[in-house]
Design a protein around this motif. Structure first.
Motif, PDB file in Angstrom:
ATOM      1  N   LEU A 105       0.817  -1.209   0.000  1.00  0.00           N
ATOM      2  CA  LEU A 105       0.000   0.000   0.000  1.00  0.00           C
ATOM      3  C   LEU A 105       0.854   1.263   0.000  1.00  0.00           C
ATOM      4  N   ILE A 106       2.041   1.185   0.625  1.00  0.00           N
ATOM      5  CA  ILE A 106       2.906   2.367   0.729  1.00  0.00           C
ATOM      6  C   ILE A 106       4.128   2.156  -0.149  1.00  0.00           C
ATOM      7  N   LYS A 107       4.310   3.056  -1.110  1.00  0.00           N
ATOM      8  CA  LYS A 107       5.482   2.974  -1.968  1.00  0.00           C
ATOM      9  C   LYS A 107       6.653   3.641  -1.263  1.00  0.00           C
ATOM     10  N   GLY A 108       7.833   3.105  -1.469  1.00  0.00           N
ATOM     11  CA  GLY A 108       9.003   3.675  -0.814  1.00  0.00           C
ATOM     12  C   GLY A 108      10.272   3.114  -1.409  1.00  0.00           C
ATOM     13  N   TRP A 109      11.372   3.350  -0.709  1.00  0.00           N
ATOM     14  CA  TRP A 109      12.672   2.917  -1.198  1.00  0.00           C
ATOM     15  C   TRP A 109      13.227   1.852  -0.262  1.00  0.00           C
ATOM     16  N   ARG A 110      13.726   0.772  -0.829  1.00  0.00           N
ATOM     17  CA  ARG A 110      14.314  -0.302  -0.039  1.00  0.00           C
ATOM     18  C   ARG A 110      15.758  -0.550  -0.472  1.00  0.00           C
ATOM     19  N   LYS A 111      16.592  -0.707   0.507  1.00  0.00           N
ATOM     20  CA  LYS A 111      18.005  -0.948   0.236  1.00  0.00           C
ATOM     21  C   LYS A 111      18.205  -2.416  -0.143  1.00  0.00           C
ATOM     22  N   ARG A 112      18.848  -2.647  -1.292  1.00  0.00           N
ATOM     23  CA  ARG A 112      19.087  -3.996  -1.778  1.00  0.00           C
ATOM     24  C   ARG A 112      20.520  -4.113  -2.310  1.00  0.00           C
ATOM     25  N   TRP A 113      21.027  -5.339  -2.317  1.00  0.00           N
ATOM     26  CA  TRP A 113      22.378  -5.622  -2.832  1.00  0.00           C
ATOM     27  C   TRP A 113      22.249  -6.031  -4.299  1.00  0.00           C
ATOM     28  N   PHE A 114      22.894  -5.260  -5.193  1.00  0.00           N
ATOM     29  CA  PHE A 114      22.781  -5.485  -6.635  1.00  0.00           C
ATOM     30  C   PHE A 114      24.089  -6.024  -7.209  1.00  0.00           C
ATOM     31  N   VAL A 115      23.931  -6.915  -8.166  1.00  0.00           N
ATOM     32  CA  VAL A 115      25.082  -7.494  -8.869  1.00  0.00           C
ATOM     33  C   VAL A 115      24.782  -7.468 -10.362  1.00  0.00           C
ATOM     34  N   LEU A 116      25.587  -6.710 -11.112  1.00  0.00           N
ATOM     35  CA  LEU A 116      25.458  -6.654 -12.565  1.00  0.00           C
ATOM     36  C   LEU A 116      26.553  -7.532 -13.149  1.00  0.00           C
ATOM     37  N   THR A 117      26.171  -8.629 -13.781  1.00  0.00           N
ATOM     38  CA  THR A 117      27.143  -9.594 -14.281  1.00  0.00           C
ATOM     39  C   THR A 117      27.457  -9.347 -15.747  1.00  0.00           C
ATOM     40  N   HIS A 118      28.528 -10.043 -16.220  1.00  0.00           N
ATOM     41  CA  HIS A 118      28.963  -9.855 -17.597  1.00  0.00           C
ATOM     42  C   HIS A 118      28.053 -10.544 -18.605  1.00  0.00           C
ATOM     43  N   ASP A 119      27.074 -11.306 -18.138  1.00  0.00           N
ATOM     44  CA  ASP A 119      26.097 -11.852 -19.074  1.00  0.00           C
ATOM     45  C   ASP A 119      24.910 -10.905 -19.214  1.00  0.00           C
ATOM     46  N   CYS A 120      25.125  -9.646 -18.795  1.00  0.00           N
ATOM     47  CA  CYS A 120      24.151  -8.561 -18.983  1.00  0.00           C
ATOM     48  C   CYS A 120      22.855  -8.789 -18.215  1.00  0.00           C
ATOM     49  N   CYS A 121      22.967  -9.307 -17.004  1.00  0.00           N
ATOM     50  CA  CYS A 121      21.809  -9.461 -16.130  1.00  0.00           C
ATOM     51  C   CYS A 121      22.073  -8.729 -14.817  1.00  0.00           C
ATOM     52  N   LEU A 122      21.045  -8.083 -14.328  1.00  0.00           N
ATOM     53  CA  LEU A 122      21.132  -7.380 -13.053  1.00  0.00           C
ATOM     54  C   LEU A 122      20.343  -8.179 -12.023  1.00  0.00           C
ATOM     55  N   TYR A 123      21.064  -8.682 -11.019  1.00  0.00           N
ATOM     56  CA  TYR A 123      20.438  -9.476  -9.955  1.00  0.00           C
ATOM     57  C   TYR A 123      20.400  -8.634  -8.687  1.00  0.00           C
ATOM     58  N   TYR A 124      19.375  -8.830  -7.866  1.00  0.00           N
ATOM     59  CA  TYR A 124      19.418  -8.154  -6.571  1.00  0.00           C
ATOM     60  C   TYR A 124      18.946  -9.079  -5.455  1.00  0.00           C
ATOM     61  N   TYR A 125      19.568  -8.844  -4.292  1.00  0.00           N
ATOM     62  CA  TYR A 125      19.352  -9.673  -3.105  1.00  0.00           C
ATOM     63  C   TYR A 125      18.963  -8.772  -1.942  1.00  0.00           C
ATOM     64  N   ARG A 126      18.429  -9.388  -0.911  1.00  0.00           N
ATOM     65  CA  ARG A 126      18.046  -8.618   0.269  1.00  0.00           C
ATOM     66  C   ARG A 126      19.281  -8.074   0.990  1.00  0.00           C
ATOM     67  N   HIS A 127      20.321  -8.921   1.090  1.00  0.00           N
ATOM     68  CA  HIS A 127      21.548  -8.519   1.772  1.00  0.00           C
ATOM     69  C   HIS A 127      22.765  -8.961   0.964  1.00  0.00           C
ATOM     70  N   ARG A 128      23.886  -8.351   1.232  1.00  0.00           N
ATOM     71  CA  ARG A 128      25.136  -8.710   0.558  1.00  0.00           C
ATOM     72  C   ARG A 128      25.504 -10.165   0.814  1.00  0.00           C
ATOM     73  N   ARG A 129      25.281 -10.622   2.018  1.00  0.00           N
ATOM     74  CA  ARG A 129      25.660 -11.989   2.383  1.00  0.00           C
ATOM     75  C   ARG A 129      24.850 -13.043   1.629  1.00  0.00           C
ATOM     76  N   ASP A 130      23.748 -12.636   1.004  1.00  0.00           N
ATOM     77  CA  ASP A 130      22.906 -13.595   0.284  1.00  0.00           C
ATOM     78  C   ASP A 130      23.473 -13.971  -1.075  1.00  0.00           C
ATOM     79  N   GLU A 131      24.358 -13.121  -1.620  1.00  0.00           N
ATOM     80  CA  GLU A 131      24.919 -13.412  -2.937  1.00  0.00           C
ATOM     81  C   GLU A 131      25.704 -14.725  -2.895  1.00  0.00           C
TER      82      GLU A 131
END
Length: 252
Positions: free
Chosen positions: A30-56
């Motif tokens: 119901l409420i839009k907002g901003w959430r901090k996420r861990w992103f990984v852009l790989t060389h196969d041109c895909c952007l992945y994101y995780y809840r935390h860095r340790r999840d990668e």
């Protein structure tokens, strides 16, 4: 058997093009907002994101965005600084990301490159893939073969491998293949070894390999590797050399 820095995933796989924390605008709830996420852009041109860095590498990514063909650019519509958006080629959803000032250009540049990946088609890639699935003695007319020691940098020790060099690819029969196009090959001392072969990649994103022949006085490997790397050129290099070379005589 894996082959190459950019053909298959393995010990010579490049590190991600970009990784780090970003704030992602959520469109759920119901409420839009901003959430901090861990992103990984790989060389196969895909952007992945995780809840935390340790999840990668340990957990499945929350989502993956295919960057090829996407529209990426800065956005000022949300009234927040350092925001940029991404609209994938397939799908109607638009992703909004927010970075700190020193991160913005890094991410924008990396994402823009990922939208237009450069593919290099070599005539011998299919042959190299075929060779990687063959037993060692089935590879016909190798450029060089025999035993080599490879430096295991994690354990600071040398491990012996049976190796075959064929058309710009060095196969170490322990599940490793080194795609040598663009590598610099040189001989130099390293640690307790008087003379070793250093394979320096064209980019810091790839691993440097150190090899040592059974007989320290043997130089056939370094000669063969240099010749094998130069034997096959990417198509754009071959065309460039042909167009800039001296004209050939016409024979009637």
């Amino acid at each position: 058997m894996t082959i190459g820095s950019d053909i298959a995933r393995g010990p010579n796989t490049p590190r991600p093009a970009c990784r780090g924390y970003l704030h992602k605008r959520t469109q759920s709830g119901l409420i839009k907002g901003w959430r901090k996420r861990w992103f990984v852009l790989t060389h196969d041109c895909c952007l992945y994101y995780y809840r935390h860095r340790r999840d990668e590498g340990k957990r499945r990514a929350l989502s993956a965005v295919k960057m090829e063909g996407a529209e990426v650019g800065p956005d000022t519509s949300l009234g927040k600084p350092f925001v940029f958006k991404c609209q994938p080629q397939s799908g109607i959803r638009v992703y909004f990301f927010c970075a700190t000032s020193n991160q913005e250009m890094k991410w924008l540049e990396a994402m823009e490159k990922a939208t237009h990946p450069i593919t290099q088609n070599h005539v011998w890639v299919d042959v190299t893939k075929h060779n990687s699935n063959l037993p060692p003695l089935a590879v016909k007319n190798p450029d060089c073969l025999g035993l080599l020691h490879k430096m295991d940098q994690n354990k600071d020790s040398w491990v012996q491998h049976y190796c075959i060099l064929k058309d710009g690819c060095l196969y170490l029969y322990s599940g490793i293949g080194i795609y040598l196009q663009g590598y610099v090959v040189r001989e130099q001392p390293h640690g307790s070894k008087n003379s070793i072969i250093e394979l320096k990649p064209p980019s810091d994103e790839f691993r440097t390999f150190y090899l040592c022949a059974e007989n320290p006085n043997e130089n056939q490997w370094i000669i063969a590797i240099k010749a094998s790397v130069k034997k096959w050129l990417p198509l754009h290099r071959a065309l460039h050399d042909y167009m800039n070379g001296p004209p050939e005589e016409t024979r009637m």
